[in-house]
Design a protein around this motif. Structure first.
Motif, PDB file in Angstrom:
ATOM      1  N   THR A   1       0.842  -1.196   0.000  1.00 21.92           N
ATOM      2  CA  THR A   1       0.000   0.000   0.000  1.00 21.92           C
ATOM      3  C   THR A   1       0.877   1.246   0.000  1.00 21.92           C
ATOM      4  OG1 THR A   1      -0.084  -0.061   2.408  1.00 21.92           O
ATOM      5  CG2 THR A   1      -1.899  -1.086   1.254  1.00 21.92           C
ATOM      6  N   ALA A   2       0.425   2.277  -0.669  1.00 23.36           N
ATOM      7  CA  ALA A   2       1.163   3.541  -0.652  1.00 23.36           C
ATOM      8  C   ALA A   2       1.081   4.128   0.751  1.00 23.36           C
ATOM      9  CB  ALA A   2       0.575   4.511  -1.661  1.00 23.36           C
TER      10      ALA A   2
ATOM     11  N   THR B   1       3.527   6.661   3.986  1.00 28.37           N
ATOM     12  CA  THR B   1       4.750   7.315   4.429  1.00 28.37           C
ATOM     13  C   THR B   1       5.362   6.514   5.565  1.00 28.37           C
ATOM     14  OG1 THR B   1       3.851   9.468   3.833  1.00 28.37           O
ATOM     15  CG2 THR B   1       5.708   9.454   5.352  1.00 28.37           C
TER      16      THR B   1
ATOM     17  N   SER C   1      10.087   8.451   3.599  1.00 27.50           N
ATOM     18  CA  SER C   1      10.017   7.912   2.262  1.00 27.50           C
ATOM     19  C   SER C   1       8.551   7.650   1.947  1.00 27.50           C
ATOM     20  CB  SER C   1      10.824   6.613   2.195  1.00 27.50           C
ATOM     21  OG  SER C   1      10.731   6.053   0.919  1.00 27.50           O
ATOM     22  N   VAL C   2       8.045   8.280   0.925  1.00 33.65           N
ATOM     23  CA  VAL C   2       6.664   8.039   0.524  1.00 33.65           C
ATOM     24  C   VAL C   2       6.688   6.839  -0.405  1.00 33.65           C
ATOM     25  CG1 VAL C   2       4.627   8.968  -0.613  1.00 33.65           C
ATOM     26  CG2 VAL C   2       6.076  10.464   0.769  1.00 33.65           C
ATOM     27  N   ALA C   3       6.170   5.729   0.097  1.00 38.34           N
ATOM     28  CA  ALA C   3       6.212   4.482  -0.648  1.00 38.34           C
ATOM     29  C   ALA C   3       5.036   4.391  -1.607  1.00 38.34           C
ATOM     30  CB  ALA C   3       6.182   3.310   0.329  1.00 38.34           C
ATOM     31  N   ALA C   4       5.337   4.096  -2.861  1.00 40.84           N
ATOM     32  CA  ALA C   4       4.291   3.789  -3.839  1.00 40.84           C
ATOM     33  C   ALA C   4       4.072   2.285  -3.790  1.00 40.84           C
ATOM     34  CB  ALA C   4       4.734   4.228  -5.221  1.00 40.84           C
ATOM     35  N   ALA C   5       2.844   1.856  -3.859  1.00 37.30           N
ATOM     36  CA  ALA C   5       2.529   0.433  -3.780  1.00 37.30           C
ATOM     37  C   ALA C   5       3.285  -0.356  -4.841  1.00 37.30           C
ATOM     38  CB  ALA C   5       1.027   0.228  -3.938  1.00 37.30           C
TER      39      ALA C   5
ATOM     40  N   VAL D   1       6.438  -0.587  -5.497  1.00 35.39           N
ATOM     41  CA  VAL D   1       7.657  -0.003  -6.055  1.00 35.39           C
ATOM     42  C   VAL D   1       8.782  -0.078  -5.012  1.00 35.39           C
ATOM     43  CG1 VAL D   1       8.718   2.102  -6.983  1.00 35.39           C
ATOM     44  CG2 VAL D   1       6.331   1.560  -7.504  1.00 35.39           C
TER      45      VAL D   1
ATOM     46  N   ASN E   1      11.728   0.717  -2.600  1.00 36.91           N
ATOM     47  CA  ASN E   1      12.336   1.903  -1.995  1.00 36.91           C
ATOM     48  C   ASN E   1      13.740   1.518  -1.546  1.00 36.91           C
ATOM     49  OD1 ASN E   1      10.202   4.081  -1.660  1.00 36.91           O
ATOM     50  ND2 ASN E   1       9.137   2.269  -0.912  1.00 36.91           N
TER      51      ASN E   1
END
Length: 126
Positions: free
Chosen positions: A46-47, A49, A78-82, A84, A86
């Motif tokens: 899930t996206a 922070t 770090s703003v995580a994109a689902a 992707v 990091n």
């Protein structure tokens, strides 16, 4: 630094949801001579922070050692994109001694998803 393939190891595991907490992931065998973490990343379903760190939890696995943050997301959060990866940044001293626990910590900026896969490569010794 050139490393022989026989000295390499890899770790990948779901650490689940963490918020300003840590989780021990494995203990380095006493006869290994420690490990040097070479690179690290995480993927979440899930996206959101969060700020993940790879940490040295000492021999008991119950607290982060002084100076024990080995890798971490870039400064801030770090703003995580689902889905992707990091990448975590390495410290120059990414060594964890034999007999100590390697852990993962979320550094109080958010929460990781229920499915958060942490991966890292390491070499035996310094």
């Amino acid at each position: 630094k050139e490393i022989e393939m026989a000295n390499l190891g890899f770790f990948s595991n779901n650490i689940g949801a963490l918020s300003n907490d840590f989780r021990p992931v494995f203990k380095i065998p006493a006869d290994w001579g420690g490990i040097t973490v070479l690179n690290a990343a995480y993927i979440t379903e899930t996206a959101g922070t969060s700020r993940l760190q790879i940490v040295d939890l000492g021999t008991a696995g119950t607290a982060v050692e002084a100076g024990g943050t080995i890798f971490q997301a870039s400064a801030g959060s770090s703003v995580a994109a689902a889905g992707v990866p990091n990448t975590l940044a390495v410290a120059d001293t990414a060594f964890i001694p034999a007999g100590n626990w390697v852990g993962v910590k979320e550094a109080n900026v958010g929460t990781t998803g229920a499915i958060t896969i942490v991966t890292f490569a390491f070499a035996h010794g310094k």
